[in-house]
Scaffold this motif. Structure first.
Motif, PDB file in Angstrom:
ATOM      1  N   ASP A 146     -10.411   4.586  -3.173  1.00  0.00           N
ATOM      2  CA  ASP A 146      -9.030   5.039  -2.980  1.00  0.00           C
ATOM      3  C   ASP A 146      -8.303   5.149  -4.315  1.00  0.00           C
ATOM      4  O   ASP A 146      -7.516   6.079  -4.529  1.00  0.00           O
ATOM      5  CB  ASP A 146      -8.276   4.067  -2.057  1.00  0.00           C
ATOM      6  CG  ASP A 146      -8.613   4.322  -0.594  1.00  0.00           C
ATOM      7  OD1 ASP A 146      -9.041   5.448  -0.284  1.00  0.00           O
ATOM      8  OD2 ASP A 146      -8.435   3.394   0.219  1.00  0.00           O
TER       9      ASP A 146
ATOM     10  N   THR B 205     -15.640  -3.632   0.946  1.00  0.00           N
ATOM     11  CA  THR B 205     -14.171  -3.582   0.762  1.00  0.00           C
ATOM     12  C   THR B 205     -13.775  -3.249  -0.668  1.00  0.00           C
ATOM     13  O   THR B 205     -12.904  -2.419  -0.897  1.00  0.00           O
ATOM     14  CB  THR B 205     -13.503  -4.901   1.189  1.00  0.00           C
ATOM     15  OG1 THR B 205     -13.886  -5.931   0.273  1.00  0.00           O
ATOM     16  CG2 THR B 205     -13.863  -5.288   2.593  1.00  0.00           C
TER      17      THR B 205
ATOM     18  N   HIS C  19      -9.859  -5.977   1.720  1.00  0.00           N
ATOM     19  CA  HIS C  19     -10.254  -6.618   0.466  1.00  0.00           C
ATOM     20  C   HIS C  19      -9.450  -7.896   0.224  1.00  0.00           C
ATOM     21  O   HIS C  19      -9.999  -8.924  -0.179  1.00  0.00           O
ATOM     22  CB  HIS C  19     -10.063  -5.628  -0.686  1.00  0.00           C
ATOM     23  CG  HIS C  19     -10.745  -6.044  -1.956  1.00  0.00           C
ATOM     24  ND1 HIS C  19     -12.088  -6.337  -2.021  1.00  0.00           N
ATOM     25  CD2 HIS C  19     -10.264  -6.231  -3.215  1.00  0.00           C
ATOM     26  CE1 HIS C  19     -12.394  -6.676  -3.264  1.00  0.00           C
ATOM     27  NE2 HIS C  19     -11.306  -6.632  -4.005  1.00  0.00           N
TER      28      HIS C  19
ATOM     29  N   ALA D 149       0.839  -1.202   0.000  1.00  0.00           N
ATOM     30  CA  ALA D 149       0.000   0.000   0.000  1.00  0.00           C
ATOM     31  C   ALA D 149       0.871   1.248   0.000  1.00  0.00           C
ATOM     32  O   ALA D 149       0.510   2.260  -0.603  1.00  0.00           O
ATOM     33  CB  ALA D 149      -0.933   0.004   1.204  1.00  0.00           C
TER      34      ALA D 149
ATOM     35  N   TRP E 147      -8.100  -0.506   3.648  1.00  0.00           N
ATOM     36  CA  TRP E 147      -9.125  -1.001   2.722  1.00  0.00           C
ATOM     37  C   TRP E 147      -8.573  -2.064   1.793  1.00  0.00           C
ATOM     38  O   TRP E 147      -9.243  -3.041   1.476  1.00  0.00           O
ATOM     39  CB  TRP E 147      -9.772   0.145   1.944  1.00  0.00           C
ATOM     40  CG  TRP E 147     -10.732   0.886   2.823  1.00  0.00           C
ATOM     41  CD1 TRP E 147     -10.631   2.189   3.213  1.00  0.00           C
ATOM     42  CD2 TRP E 147     -11.883   0.354   3.477  1.00  0.00           C
ATOM     43  NE1 TRP E 147     -11.662   2.504   4.068  1.00  0.00           N
ATOM     44  CE2 TRP E 147     -12.447   1.403   4.251  1.00  0.00           C
ATOM     45  CE3 TRP E 147     -12.501  -0.905   3.501  1.00  0.00           C
ATOM     46  CZ2 TRP E 147     -13.593   1.225   5.025  1.00  0.00           C
ATOM     47  CZ3 TRP E 147     -13.647  -1.077   4.267  1.00  0.00           C
ATOM     48  CH2 TRP E 147     -14.179  -0.019   5.020  1.00  0.00           C
ATOM     49  N   GLN E 148      -7.316  -1.889   1.424  1.00  0.00           N
ATOM     50  CA  GLN E 148      -6.720  -2.911   0.565  1.00  0.00           C
ATOM     51  C   GLN E 148      -6.591  -4.230   1.334  1.00  0.00           C
ATOM     52  O   GLN E 148      -6.898  -5.304   0.816  1.00  0.00           O
ATOM     53  CB  GLN E 148      -5.348  -2.427   0.086  1.00  0.00           C
ATOM     54  CG  GLN E 148      -4.836  -3.222  -1.110  1.00  0.00           C
ATOM     55  CD  GLN E 148      -3.406  -2.861  -1.481  1.00  0.00           C
ATOM     56  OE1 GLN E 148      -2.877  -1.830  -1.080  1.00  0.00           O
ATOM     57  NE2 GLN E 148      -2.778  -3.726  -2.250  1.00  0.00           N
ATOM     58  N   TYR E 149      -6.161  -4.112   2.600  1.00  0.00           N
ATOM     59  CA  TYR E 149      -6.021  -5.322   3.405  1.00  0.00           C
ATOM     60  C   TYR E 149      -7.370  -6.003   3.619  1.00  0.00           C
ATOM     61  O   TYR E 149      -7.496  -7.224   3.496  1.00  0.00           O
ATOM     62  CB  TYR E 149      -5.377  -4.992   4.753  1.00  0.00           C
ATOM     63  CG  TYR E 149      -5.315  -6.190   5.678  1.00  0.00           C
ATOM     64  CD1 TYR E 149      -4.617  -7.326   5.309  1.00  0.00           C
ATOM     65  CD2 TYR E 149      -5.979  -6.186   6.902  1.00  0.00           C
ATOM     66  CE1 TYR E 149      -4.567  -8.438   6.135  1.00  0.00           C
ATOM     67  CE2 TYR E 149      -5.933  -7.292   7.734  1.00  0.00           C
ATOM     68  CZ  TYR E 149      -5.230  -8.411   7.346  1.00  0.00           C
ATOM     69  OH  TYR E 149      -5.182  -9.513   8.160  1.00  0.00           O
TER      70      TYR E 149
ATOM     71  N   PHE F 217      -5.477   3.692   2.874  1.00  0.00           N
ATOM     72  CA  PHE F 217      -5.284   2.907   1.658  1.00  0.00           C
ATOM     73  C   PHE F 217      -4.935   1.476   2.041  1.00  0.00           C
ATOM     74  O   PHE F 217      -5.474   0.507   1.498  1.00  0.00           O
ATOM     75  CB  PHE F 217      -4.145   3.515   0.823  1.00  0.00           C
ATOM     76  CG  PHE F 217      -4.178   3.083  -0.619  1.00  0.00           C
ATOM     77  CD1 PHE F 217      -4.601   3.962  -1.603  1.00  0.00           C
ATOM     78  CD2 PHE F 217      -3.789   1.805  -0.992  1.00  0.00           C
ATOM     79  CE1 PHE F 217      -4.632   3.574  -2.943  1.00  0.00           C
ATOM     80  CE2 PHE F 217      -3.830   1.409  -2.320  1.00  0.00           C
ATOM     81  CZ  PHE F 217      -4.258   2.292  -3.292  1.00  0.00           C
TER      82      PHE F 217
ATOM     83  N   ASN G 167     -11.961   0.246  -1.694  1.00  0.00           N
ATOM     84  CA  ASN G 167     -10.663   0.106  -2.323  1.00  0.00           C
ATOM     85  C   ASN G 167     -10.680   0.864  -3.649  1.00  0.00           C
ATOM     86  O   ASN G 167      -9.754   1.600  -3.987  1.00  0.00           O
ATOM     87  CB  ASN G 167     -10.418  -1.392  -2.552  1.00  0.00           C
ATOM     88  CG  ASN G 167      -8.936  -1.734  -2.608  1.00  0.00           C
ATOM     89  OD1 ASN G 167      -8.574  -2.826  -2.988  1.00  0.00           O
ATOM     90  ND2 ASN G 167      -8.095  -0.807  -2.241  1.00  0.00           N
TER      91      ASN G 167
ATOM     92  N   THR H 260      -3.938  -4.418  -9.484  1.00  0.00           N
ATOM     93  CA  THR H 260      -3.387  -3.376  -8.628  1.00  0.00           C
ATOM     94  C   THR H 260      -1.905  -3.128  -8.923  1.00  0.00           C
ATOM     95  O   THR H 260      -1.449  -1.990  -8.887  1.00  0.00           O
ATOM     96  CB  THR H 260      -3.654  -3.695  -7.146  1.00  0.00           C
ATOM     97  OG1 THR H 260      -3.524  -2.500  -6.414  1.00  0.00           O
ATOM     98  CG2 THR H 260      -2.711  -4.689  -6.572  1.00  0.00           C
TER      99      THR H 260
END
Lengths: 441, 331
Positions: free
Chosen positions: A244, A237, A185, A149, A181-183, A178, A241, A378
């Motif tokens: 962001d 999520t 997801h 991230a 939310w990435q985690y 960031f 994500n 990503t």
């Protein structure tokens, strides 16, 4: 971009994508093991104890493959990306060392207890160990995602003399929205996989008319987890994500959606093939205004297209676009399939509905595809940056490692990983074949 | 602060050598201590619950080097690219061997993975030793601090000597662990082998120590105490023999660990303040002050890592205490 950089990228992509297959399994299965162990302990439920032992053995094969393929990851930053490592190590080395110290030790040492210590430790400590293994694998995932991230959206740093990137605030790096939310997801994606694996193995037992009591248990637990988390994967999520990405990486968003021209009321492309030369989508199927709504919550909002940016700042459009659409398409199928299975479960018809059990069993590989496709979106979408806005990937590769060396080791990794993949499948299928009934540890 | 970072790194690498050292040693010497598949299985289960946790020390130390001294991390791993890939592949192979062996009840399968396990463990010890030897001797560095020598340069007699010494020293460490954890024929053989290996350790220790003094005499002025370090080393080595002869297995294992710790202290003291000393020695090298992060960043990394490691040590001791107890090998 030189051959050396391409070779370095290929090697990193290959080794990390192969490695990531196994953390999906460990993060997704660990909670089931803890759950079955707790059930066994609290309810004096010997069948749950056997189930826990069975999944512990499947987990152990996953973990072993994850460890051996994970060792190179810790060192590849220095081997193939020396200039990036030297510049940013004070920041990204930080979550990586924390991964080792706070998570990997926890998972390894207590897995040792789970695998070897059933007769040596008390029942209470045994159950606690399975919870700690789960915690370790989840924390491990967090620190790795926090590292990534930061590369997606650098925070908590300052650029010192000579371009060196200094750590200003560890809290900012670890508490970056960031990252969270990435985690969320990523973990959700692993739990979707875990749910479908457990449900799929259970379906296999029911379809094969063996271990049917376990089969029903696995299908029930797996279906519920798969439904809940495939819904959470989409909202909140996935959605947040995406928010962001919209805010911090608008070029990536445009590439994901295949949007070339900026427009108000931008449509969402469900299908279509991006043609970067003519800057258009071929044979598109659109939902009008939907992209503007998803990105900004407003059907009339202006969404910037790729043509608003210099081509040198574009990520590889086609790969980002396809990977993203594969992930979203599969995610939609997962939530539908899990909802259908849940409905049949509530109607008490699932265990006899062979067509649906077949579908659950055959669904098993696809969460892996979706998880990997999400990562491709990503990471490829992050290009041409290695750390967004701070350093280009092209400037980050080791100058003193020749392309030939990297290609040579890439071939070596490919050979080794092929063997690991075959052995992993063989051993996992063998554990499933042996069944949970009397799984000794 | 930079020196504290160096100390923490040395401590983590030391923990790795002491802990993974015994499981590497058990494996490397296993052809001499075990004869039947059942005996080999007993030797493997002596290290089974622990090896993975031990290896995490290496991963964690790699992470700590990355965070504390990014420049040295980048220079070392890209500079020694191919030797390092060899180490990675051996580590992977070894992990596979240990995990895969027990999945099939087939003698050929066992024999294959056991041999793979022994060979990769022995090769890893020698490679780690050669690496340490080169760090002590220094390596050619270019202006930017990247390795500029050849592969052949790394295989000099001194470094190879340190590699062989490492093999003896860790074999002894593994033997003391094996007698502590296993009963029956392997333990009896281990005692016999250990009383012979001890002499090799002593001989190699004396040769390497003298060679190191000759090699670095001109460049290590800052630490006169280093000249006295052979005293505790020899004492610890003597204690290994003393305890082993009296059948005090725990004492012998602890003495062997102390011996290794004194060696690593000597190595760290010789290298300080360089992480990657240059060859020839007067050229300096890549030191802990070169392009290190700011003091506040170093302090953050140190604090976070030390707090975490305290917890790790606590639960390692807790679980190891519960998982102790002898494994009986069939007579």
């Amino acid at each position: 971009m030189g051959t050396a950089v391409i070779a370095d990228r290929l090697q990193f992509a290959f080794t990390i994508m192969f490695h990531y297959l196994f953390p999906i399994g460990t993060m997704g299965l660990a909670p089931f093991i803890a759950w079955f162990n707790i059930k066994a302990y609290r309810g004096r439920d010997p069948e749950a104890a056997s189930a826990a032992r069975f999944w512990t053995k499947v987990f152990a094969v996953n973990f072993a493959a994850g460890v051996v393929t994970g060792i190179p990851m810790e060192f590849q930053f220095g081997m193939n990306w020396a200039p990036f490592a030297a510049r940013s190590g004070a920041v990204i080395g930080q979550p990586l060392v924390m991964e080792g110290v706070y998570a990997f030790f926890l998972e390894s040492i207590f897995l040792g207890v789970l695998l070897y210590g059933r007769r040596q430790v008390s029942e209470r400590i045994y159950v606690l160990s399975s919870v700690l293994v789960c915690l370790g694998s989840w924390l491990s995932g967090f620190f790795i995602v926090a590292t990534d991230a930061w590369m997606q959206h650098p925070v908590g740093y300052a650029v010192a003399a000579g371009g060196r990137i200094e750590l200003r605030s560890l809290a900012a790096v670890l508490l970056s929205p960031f990252a969270w939310w990435q985690y969320a997801h990523v973990l959700t994606g692993a739990l979707v996989a875990g749910g479908f694996i457990v449900a799929g193995v259970g379906s296999y037992y029911l379809l094969a008319h063996r271990d049917e009591s376990f089969g029903r248990r696995f299908v029930r637990a797996g279906t519920m987890v798969a439904f809940v988390f495939s819904a959470i994967a989409i909202f909140p999520t996935g959605d947040l994500n995406g928010a962001d990405v919209t805010r911090y990486q608008p070029v990536k968003l445009a590439a994901m959606e295949g949007l070339f021209a900026s427009q108000r009321g931008a449509p969402l492309a469900i299908l279509g093939m991006p043609d970067t030369a003519r800057e258009t989508l071929i044979d598109p199927v659109f939902v009008p205004d939907a992209l503007s709504f998803l990105a900004y919550g407003n059907v009339a909002a202006n969404v910037k297209g790729l043509s608003s940016y210099a081509r040198t700042l574009w990520p590889p459009v086609a790969l980002t676009y396809y990977a993203y659409h594969v992930m979203v398409g599969l995610g939609t199928i997962f939530v539908s399939l899990a909802a259908l299975a849940l409905l049949w479960l509530l109607r008490r018809k699932l265990f006899g509905a062979r067509w649906l059990l077949w579908m659950l069993m055959l669904a098993m590989p696809f969460p892996y595809v979706a998880n990997e496709a999400g990562w491709v979106t990503t990471e490829v979408g992050r290009q041409p940056w290695i750390a967004y806005g701070l350093m280009k990937t092209a400037d980050a590769a080791s100058q003193n490692v020749a392309a030939g060396e990297t290609i040579f080791t890439l071939i070596g990794f490919a050979g080794m990983y092929f063997a690991i993949g075959v052995l992993f499948l063989l051993l996992t299928l063998r554990e499933i074949g042996a069944g949970p009934a009397e799984a000794p540890l | 602060m930079n020196a504290a970072g160096f100390a923490l790194l040395a401590l983590m690498i030391g923990a790795y050598v002491l802990l993974d050292g015994y499981d590497l040693g058990v494996a490397a010497i296993a052809p001499l201590t075990t004869r039947t598949p059942a005996e080999r299985a007993a030797a493997m289960s002596a290290i089974g619950p622990f090896w993975n946790g031990n290896e995490v020390w290496l991963i964690a130390a790699g992470g700590a080097l990355f965070a504390l001294f990014p420049k040295a991390y980048a220079s070392a791993f890209s500079g020694f690219y191919l030797p390092f890939v060899a180490v990675l592949w051996l580590l992977m192979f070894r992990g596979l061997a240990l995990e895969l062996r027990n999945h099939f009840k087939n003698e050929l399968w066992h024999t294959f993975w056991d041999s793979a396990f022994f060979a990769s463990s022995a090769a890893l010890i020698v490679l780690f030793g050669v690496a340490l030897g080169n760090l002590l001797r220094g390596v050619p560095l270019d202006r930017r601090g990247y390795f500029s020598g050849t592969f052949a340069f790394l295989l000099n007699p001194y470094a190879v000597g340190v590699g062989i010494f490492a093999l003896f020293a860790l074999a002894q460490h593994g033997l003391t662990f094996l007698t502590l954890r296993v009963d029956g024929p392997p333990a009896r053989r281990a005692r016999r082998v250990q009383s012979i290996v001890w002499w090799f350790v002593l001989l190699a220790y004396l040769l390497v120590t003298v060679a190191t003094f000759v090699l670095r005499a001109g460049s290590v002025h800052h630490a006169a105490w280093l000249a006295f370090l052979p005293l505790p080393s020899l004492l610890a080595l003597g204690a290994v023999r003393f305890f082993a002869a009296r059948g005090e297995e725990r004492g012998a294992f602890v003495a062997s660990a102390a011996f290794l710790a004194s060696l690593l202290l000597a190595a760290a003291g010789t290298m300080f303040p360089y992480l990657l000393p240059a060859y020839p020695a007067r050229a300096g090298g890549l030191s802990i002050y070169d392009a290190a992060p700011s003091p506040s960043a170093l302090a953050t990394t140190l604090t976070v890592t030390i707090v975490g490691l305290c917890a790790v040590v606590a639960y390692t001791i807790f679980t190891a205490g519960r998982m102790a107890g002898k494994i009986r090998a069939p007579e």
